[in-house]
Every structure is written in C-alpha cells, then in structure tokens.
Design a protein around this motif. Structure first.
Motif, PDB file in Angstrom:
ATOM      1  N   ILE A  13      77.408  76.857   3.978  1.00 41.74           N
ATOM      2  CA  ILE A  13      76.695  78.075   3.566  1.00 41.74           C
ATOM      3  C   ILE A  13      75.432  77.762   2.759  1.00 41.74           C
ATOM      4  CG2 ILE A  13      77.691  78.591   1.288  1.00 41.74           C
ATOM      5  CD1 ILE A  13      78.193  81.457   2.436  1.00 41.74           C
ATOM      6  N   CYS A  14      75.310  76.562   2.225  1.00 44.66           N
ATOM      7  CA  CYS A  14      74.146  76.241   1.379  1.00 44.66           C
ATOM      8  C   CYS A  14      72.847  76.426   2.167  1.00 44.66           C
ATOM      9  CB  CYS A  14      74.233  74.806   0.866  1.00 44.66           C
ATOM     10  SG  CYS A  14      72.749  74.330  -0.052  1.00 44.66           S
ATOM     11  N   PRO A  15      71.983  77.321   1.733  1.00 44.32           N
ATOM     12  CA  PRO A  15      70.768  77.609   2.492  1.00 44.32           C
ATOM     13  C   PRO A  15      69.765  76.464   2.476  1.00 44.32           C
ATOM     14  CG  PRO A  15      70.771  78.816   0.425  1.00 44.32           C
ATOM     15  CD  PRO A  15      72.112  78.164   0.540  1.00 44.32           C
ATOM     16  N   MET A  16      69.929  75.549   1.534  1.00 46.73           N
ATOM     17  CA  MET A  16      68.997  74.420   1.430  1.00 46.73           C
ATOM     18  C   MET A  16      69.568  73.151   2.053  1.00 46.73           C
ATOM     19  SD  MET A  16      66.671  76.090   0.036  1.00 46.73           S
ATOM     20  CE  MET A  16      65.498  74.739  -0.080  1.00 46.73           C
ATOM     21  N   GLN A  17      70.777  73.222   2.591  1.00 46.37           N
ATOM     22  CA  GLN A  17      71.471  72.048   3.132  1.00 46.37           C
ATOM     23  C   GLN A  17      71.431  70.897   2.126  1.00 46.37           C
ATOM     24  OE1 GLN A  17      69.497  71.583   6.948  1.00 46.37           O
ATOM     25  NE2 GLN A  17      70.853  73.076   7.894  1.00 46.37           N
ATOM     26  N   ALA A  18      71.741  71.235   0.886  1.00 49.94           N
ATOM     27  CA  ALA A  18      71.608  70.276  -0.207  1.00 49.94           C
ATOM     28  C   ALA A  18      72.903  69.531  -0.524  1.00 49.94           C
ATOM     29  CB  ALA A  18      71.138  71.000  -1.467  1.00 49.94           C
ATOM     30  N   ILE A  19      74.031  70.019   0.034  1.00 50.54           N
ATOM     31  CA  ILE A  19      75.325  69.458  -0.348  1.00 50.54           C
ATOM     32  C   ILE A  19      75.798  68.453   0.701  1.00 50.54           C
ATOM     33  CG2 ILE A  19      77.708  69.949  -1.007  1.00 50.54           C
ATOM     34  CD1 ILE A  19      76.819  72.867  -1.493  1.00 50.54           C
ATOM     35  N   GLN A  20      76.213  67.295   0.210  1.00 48.08           N
ATOM     36  CA  GLN A  20      76.775  66.269   1.078  1.00 48.08           C
ATOM     37  C   GLN A  20      78.233  66.038   0.678  1.00 48.08           C
ATOM     38  OE1 GLN A  20      74.381  62.721   1.012  1.00 48.08           O
ATOM     39  NE2 GLN A  20      75.778  61.640   2.384  1.00 48.08           N
TER      40      GLN A  20
ATOM     41  N   LYS B 291      71.623  76.858 -13.935  1.00 50.54           N
ATOM     42  CA  LYS B 291      71.429  75.624 -13.176  1.00 50.54           C
ATOM     43  C   LYS B 291      72.782  75.165 -12.646  1.00 50.54           C
ATOM     44  CE  LYS B 291      67.042  75.112 -14.215  1.00 50.54           C
ATOM     45  NZ  LYS B 291      66.038  75.441 -13.207  1.00 50.54           N
ATOM     46  N   LEU B 292      72.762  74.589 -11.457  1.00 46.82           N
ATOM     47  CA  LEU B 292      74.007  74.149 -10.842  1.00 46.82           C
ATOM     48  C   LEU B 292      74.579  72.927 -11.547  1.00 46.82           C
ATOM     49  CD1 LEU B 292      75.913  74.589  -8.372  1.00 46.82           C
ATOM     50  CD2 LEU B 292      74.668  72.711  -7.305  1.00 46.82           C
ATOM     51  N   GLU B 293      75.892  72.993 -11.798  1.00 47.17           N
ATOM     52  CA  GLU B 293      76.650  71.818 -12.227  1.00 47.17           C
ATOM     53  C   GLU B 293      77.818  71.676 -11.264  1.00 47.17           C
ATOM     54  OE1 GLU B 293      77.813  72.297 -16.290  1.00 47.17           O
ATOM     55  OE2 GLU B 293      75.754  72.148 -17.028  1.00 47.17           O
TER      56      GLU B 293
ATOM     57  N   ILE C 249      77.999  65.214  -3.302  1.00 51.70           N
ATOM     58  CA  ILE C 249      76.644  64.883  -3.762  1.00 51.70           C
ATOM     59  C   ILE C 249      75.742  66.073  -3.471  1.00 51.70           C
ATOM     60  CG2 ILE C 249      74.666  63.326  -3.517  1.00 51.70           C
ATOM     61  CD1 ILE C 249      76.664  61.244  -2.367  1.00 51.70           C
ATOM     62  N   VAL C 250      75.038  66.533  -4.480  1.00 47.09           N
ATOM     63  CA  VAL C 250      74.058  67.595  -4.275  1.00 47.09           C
ATOM     64  C   VAL C 250      72.661  67.027  -4.531  1.00 47.09           C
ATOM     65  CG1 VAL C 250      73.220  69.860  -5.013  1.00 47.09           C
ATOM     66  CG2 VAL C 250      75.685  69.389  -4.965  1.00 47.09           C
ATOM     67  N   ASP C 251      71.792  67.219  -3.579  1.00 52.80           N
ATOM     68  CA  ASP C 251      70.397  66.824  -3.741  1.00 52.80           C
ATOM     69  C   ASP C 251      69.717  67.861  -4.633  1.00 52.80           C
ATOM     70  OD1 ASP C 251      67.678  66.373  -3.566  1.00 52.80           O
ATOM     71  OD2 ASP C 251      67.766  65.740  -1.461  1.00 52.80           O
TER      72      ASP C 251
ATOM     73  N   LYS D 240      66.516  69.531  -3.673  1.00 47.86           N
ATOM     74  CA  LYS D 240      66.588  70.613  -2.676  1.00 47.86           C
ATOM     75  C   LYS D 240      67.217  71.875  -3.250  1.00 47.86           C
ATOM     76  CE  LYS D 240      67.080  67.889   1.596  1.00 47.86           C
ATOM     77  NZ  LYS D 240      68.067  67.523   2.632  1.00 47.86           N
ATOM     78  N   CYS D 241      68.202  71.705  -4.141  1.00 44.49           N
ATOM     79  CA  CYS D 241      68.979  72.840  -4.641  1.00 44.49           C
ATOM     80  C   CYS D 241      68.086  73.851  -5.347  1.00 44.49           C
ATOM     81  CB  CYS D 241      70.053  72.339  -5.603  1.00 44.49           C
ATOM     82  SG  CYS D 241      70.980  73.678  -6.378  1.00 44.49           S
ATOM     83  N   GLN D 242      68.262  75.110  -4.954  1.00 46.41           N
ATOM     84  CA  GLN D 242      67.484  76.194  -5.572  1.00 46.41           C
ATOM     85  C   GLN D 242      68.342  77.044  -6.508  1.00 46.41           C
ATOM     86  OE1 GLN D 242      64.110  76.556  -5.227  1.00 46.41           O
ATOM     87  NE2 GLN D 242      64.285  74.572  -4.197  1.00 46.41           N
ATOM     88  N   HIS D 243      69.589  76.589  -6.775  1.00 46.45           N
ATOM     89  CA  HIS D 243      70.465  77.229  -7.757  1.00 46.45           C
ATOM     90  C   HIS D 243      70.792  78.676  -7.387  1.00 46.45           C
ATOM     91  CE1 HIS D 243      69.509  73.631 -10.086  1.00 46.45           C
ATOM     92  NE2 HIS D 243      68.243  73.883  -9.819  1.00 46.45           N
ATOM     93  N   TYR D 244      70.901  78.946  -6.080  1.00 44.33           N
ATOM     94  CA  TYR D 244      71.247  80.294  -5.646  1.00 44.33           C
ATOM     95  C   TYR D 244      72.709  80.610  -5.938  1.00 44.33           C
ATOM     96  CZ  TYR D 244      66.935  80.055  -2.883  1.00 44.33           C
ATOM     97  OH  TYR D 244      65.645  79.921  -2.477  1.00 44.33           O
ATOM     98  N   GLY D 245      73.559  79.585  -5.886  1.00 43.89           N
ATOM     99  CA  GLY D 245      74.943  79.759  -6.276  1.00 43.89           C
ATOM    100  C   GLY D 245      75.920  80.145  -5.179  1.00 43.89           C
ATOM    101  N   GLN D 246      75.496  80.128  -3.920  1.00 44.08           N
ATOM    102  CA  GLN D 246      76.462  80.448  -2.862  1.00 44.08           C
ATOM    103  C   GLN D 246      77.638  79.482  -2.867  1.00 44.08           C
ATOM    104  OE1 GLN D 246      73.214  80.608  -2.485  1.00 44.08           O
ATOM    105  NE2 GLN D 246      72.589  81.931  -0.805  1.00 44.08           N
ATOM    106  N   CYS D 247      77.394  78.230  -3.168  1.00 47.74           N
ATOM    107  CA  CYS D 247      78.463  77.232  -3.208  1.00 47.74           C
ATOM    108  C   CYS D 247      79.499  77.579  -4.274  1.00 47.74           C
ATOM    109  CB  CYS D 247      77.883  75.847  -3.464  1.00 47.74           C
ATOM    110  SG  CYS D 247      76.862  75.744  -4.950  1.00 47.74           S
ATOM    111  N   VAL D 248      79.067  78.240  -5.330  1.00 53.33           N
ATOM    112  CA  VAL D 248      79.987  78.612  -6.419  1.00 53.33           C
ATOM    113  C   VAL D 248      81.039  79.591  -5.908  1.00 53.33           C
ATOM    114  CG1 VAL D 248      80.142  79.662  -8.709  1.00 53.33           C
ATOM    115  CG2 VAL D 248      78.174  78.226  -8.125  1.00 53.33           C
TER     116      VAL D 248
HETATM  117  S1  SF4 Z   1      74.369  76.771  -2.363  1.00 48.49           S
HETATM  118 FE1  SF4 Z   1      73.013  74.976  -2.226  1.00 48.49          FE
HETATM  119  S2  SF4 Z   1      71.062  75.657  -3.072  1.00 48.49           S
HETATM  120 FE2  SF4 Z   1      72.626  77.092  -3.721  1.00 48.49          FE
HETATM  121  S3  SF4 Z   1      73.313  76.385  -5.735  1.00 48.49           S
HETATM  122 FE3  SF4 Z   1      74.687  75.529  -4.195  1.00 48.49          FE
HETATM  123  S4  SF4 Z   1      73.812  73.515  -3.708  1.00 48.49           S
HETATM  124 FE4  SF4 Z   1      72.212  74.696  -4.728  1.00 48.49          FE
END
Ligand code: SF4
Length: 64
Positions: free
Chosen positions: A53-60, A32-34, A5-7, A10-18
């Motif tokens: 690593i998510c800087p926004m702590q958006a991923i659960q 935009k994140l998918e 689950i991604v909030d 909060k997500c700023q679409h930086y893409g580190q999770c990618v």
């Molecule tokens: S790392 Fe976090 S803030 Fe960045 S795109 Fe992924 S979910 Fe969004």
C-alpha cells in the motif's frame, strides 16, 4: 524473523503503513515515521500489506 527497511528519502510520512501494521510502524509526535527494523514472522501479512500500500514504494521486507 523479518527485516524491515524503509527508505527515508522516499518516505513522505503519509502513514498508510501504520494502518496496515500498527505493531511495526508508527508516526511520532512530529508526524515522522518510526518503525521496528526486525519483526516476528506473525507480522508477515501485515508488513506485506504495508509494502503493497505504500504510495512511495519505500518499504522493503526481507524474510530471513
Ligand atoms: S506508507 Fe510509505 S510513505 Fe507512507 S509513512 Fe509508510 S513508508 Fe512512509
């Protein structure tokens, strides 16, 4: 099975999770994140790395 689950508030679409879990997360043509809402257990390490690593702590991550 893992639930992801991604909030998106909060997500700023930086893409580190990618980079950490490219099978689960991607940035679309509009940058935009998918993501996949469910994943196989074999992705646990990658998804956990994305959570960390998510800087926004958006991923659960929910392990089922
Ligand atoms: S790392 Fe976090 S803030 Fe960045 S795109 Fe992924 S979910 Fe969004």
């Amino acid at each position: 099975m893992i639930k992801v689950i991604v909030d998106m508030d909060k997500c700023q679409h930086y893409g580190q999770c990618v980079y950490e879990a490219p099978n689960i997360f991607k940035l679309n043509e509009e940058d935009k994140l998918e993501y996949l809402a469910t994943a196989d257990d074999s992705e646990l390490g990658n998804i956990q790395a994305a959570v960390d690593i998510c800087p926004m702590q958006a991923i659960q991550l929910i392990k089922e």
